[in-house]
Scaffold this motif. Sequence first.
Motif, PDB file in Angstrom:
ATOM      1  N   HIS A   1      -8.913   1.914   0.551  1.00 21.65           N
ATOM      2  CA  HIS A   1      -8.999   2.273   2.039  1.00 21.65           C
ATOM      3  C   HIS A   1     -10.180   1.548   2.670  1.00 21.65           C
ATOM      4  CE1 HIS A   1      -6.479   5.195   0.143  1.00 21.65           C
ATOM      5  NE2 HIS A   1      -5.683   4.891   1.182  1.00 21.65           N
TER       6      HIS A   1
ATOM      7  N   HIS B   1       0.757  -1.163  -0.011  1.00 23.90           N
ATOM      8  CA  HIS B   1      -0.121  -0.250  -0.043  1.00 23.90           C
ATOM      9  C   HIS B   1       0.837   1.209  -0.036  1.00 23.90           C
ATOM     10  CE1 HIS B   1      -3.477   2.467   0.639  1.00 23.90           C
ATOM     11  NE2 HIS B   1      -2.819   3.143   1.392  1.00 23.90           N
TER      12      HIS B   1
ATOM     13  N   ASP C   1       2.385   3.314   2.865  1.00 18.46           N
ATOM     14  CA  ASP C   1       1.408   4.201   2.606  1.00 18.46           C
ATOM     15  C   ASP C   1       1.861   5.330   1.947  1.00 18.46           C
ATOM     16  OD1 ASP C   1      -0.917   5.157   2.794  1.00 18.46           O
ATOM     17  OD2 ASP C   1      -1.266   5.373   4.908  1.00 18.46           O
TER      18      ASP C   1
ATOM     19  N   HIS D   1      -5.180  -0.858   5.352  1.00 19.07           N
ATOM     20  CA  HIS D   1      -5.194  -0.643   6.734  1.00 19.07           C
ATOM     21  C   HIS D   1      -5.897  -1.592   7.507  1.00 19.07           C
ATOM     22  CE1 HIS D   1      -3.137   3.239   6.136  1.00 19.07           C
ATOM     23  NE2 HIS D   1      -4.127   3.523   5.439  1.00 19.07           N
TER      24      HIS D   1
ATOM     25  N   HIS E   1       1.169   5.502  -1.759  1.00 18.78           N
ATOM     26  CA  HIS E   1       0.548   6.567  -2.776  1.00 18.78           C
ATOM     27  C   HIS E   1       1.972   7.275  -3.395  1.00 18.78           C
ATOM     28  CE1 HIS E   1      -3.497   6.593  -0.863  1.00 18.78           C
ATOM     29  NE2 HIS E   1      -2.740   6.042   0.043  1.00 18.78           N
TER      30      HIS E   1
HETATM   31 ZN   LIG Z   1      -3.696   4.873   1.721  1.00 26.32          ZN
END
Ligand SMILES: [Zn+2]
Length: 476
Positions: A237, A70, A328, A274, A72
């Motif tokens: 998410h 995960h 993340d 998450h 970004h």
């Molecule tokens: Zn995220």
Amino acid sequence: MRTLIEHLDFACTVNGSDEVIKDAAVLIEDQWIADIGSTTELHKRHTRGTIDKIIDGTLIGICPGFVDTHVHLSETLSRAAFPDHLNTRTWVFHWAKPFYAHVNEEDEYISVLLGATEMLRAGTTCFLDMGAQNDPGVTVRAIEQVGMRGITGRHAADNPPEQLPKGWSEEMVAHHFFPDTQTALRELEDCVRRWDGSAGGRIRCWVNIEGKEPCSLELHVGARALAEKLGVGTTYHLATSIEEADVCQRKHGCWPLTRIANAGGLGSNLVIAHGAAISDDEVALLARHDTRVAFCPGTSLKLGKGATCIGKYPEMIDAGVTVGLGTDGVSASGNLNLMRQMYAVAGLFKDARNDPTAIGARQALRMATIDGARALDWDREIGSLEVGKRADFILFDLDHVEWTPYTDPLQALVWSATSASIIETWVDGQALYREGRVQTVDETALKQEARERAAAIVERAGLEFDHGPSSTSLYD
Ligand SMILES: [Zn+2]
């Protein structure tokens, strides 16, 4: 091209029995691992005349490349741009979104190059990117240049808030929020058809959506169904914080995962990012549907998600749920370094549960490699050092002080080593990181451009580090 790395001090294979080979050798043939075993075994099986290049692995250790489940990559210019006293929803709605809204295509290209550079330097060879802020082609182009392996998509949503918070540009809202679910799904399908399989299959494209409040239930369920039709995966998410779970309980009478499950939305091609607010019953739902989870320990630490007080990650693992690790983003967790997540997950639950048998080094390494690969449905090709898999791996300098001395490689790798002792990161048989720099980018120019662009985005977005919002009532 056949390359033999011989006399490696160890190979942590992360195969089915977590075999660690001493005095190991690996034969790489083009993009593939053609053989692995002890140096003596490989010398018997392959005559030196058939090898193009021989590398001496003395005082070097090898393990599979890390898989970040995960991340970004469009967020990489936001490092330390937001304060660290924000809860998840405030962080997303009033800081991250305004920042995203001002990331243009050129910014995003630099952001992805920079993120990939940080990942390669820390041993990450494959990732699941949540999705582009602009056209996914920007991310694809950058990753193609760098040479990494990964999955991206087009970040989408269909449920805008009634009033747009400060910093959300009309342009961002128009790009990110679709007028209805079907339009969103059509666009997502077009993206998958256009970008999946890029760079000779090294880059995949999934039906990624933002998830939670900004997406309708129909979009959550529809994204997974569309992904199944297209033979790909989806990620979003969900259950990212107790506040999100509370809002869901108030509005819909149940927690987020139950809501998706009740609508028939779970499946093995879904990676939940998450999954912090998950009940025991929901652990069973994840297991029953073989739905995967991307745990981001660094984000939990920074945003106070409560991974150890409400989180059920050890219970998920015990129930057979595939749990990978994610970084993340540089503002969510502070870095894109999966070794730091591996270290954290190895120990967080030992301490929280007062139980030294919880998680530990062996499971943490599996989460960072083969379990991450399985979450991404890529484990037939990557995630372990085994014959027939892709040559994606990391070489550690065991002459580094953090490895001096050591007895058990696995213990040293997770508890003692950092990315400071990584000397090479290989993807598809190529050493993309070696001799102290990523070979496929101009790191000096990239860092300079990143600094300038980051400052300009913060300025355009009007983010005030000391005076910004510290709570939210959006979607309440
Ligand atoms: Zn995220």
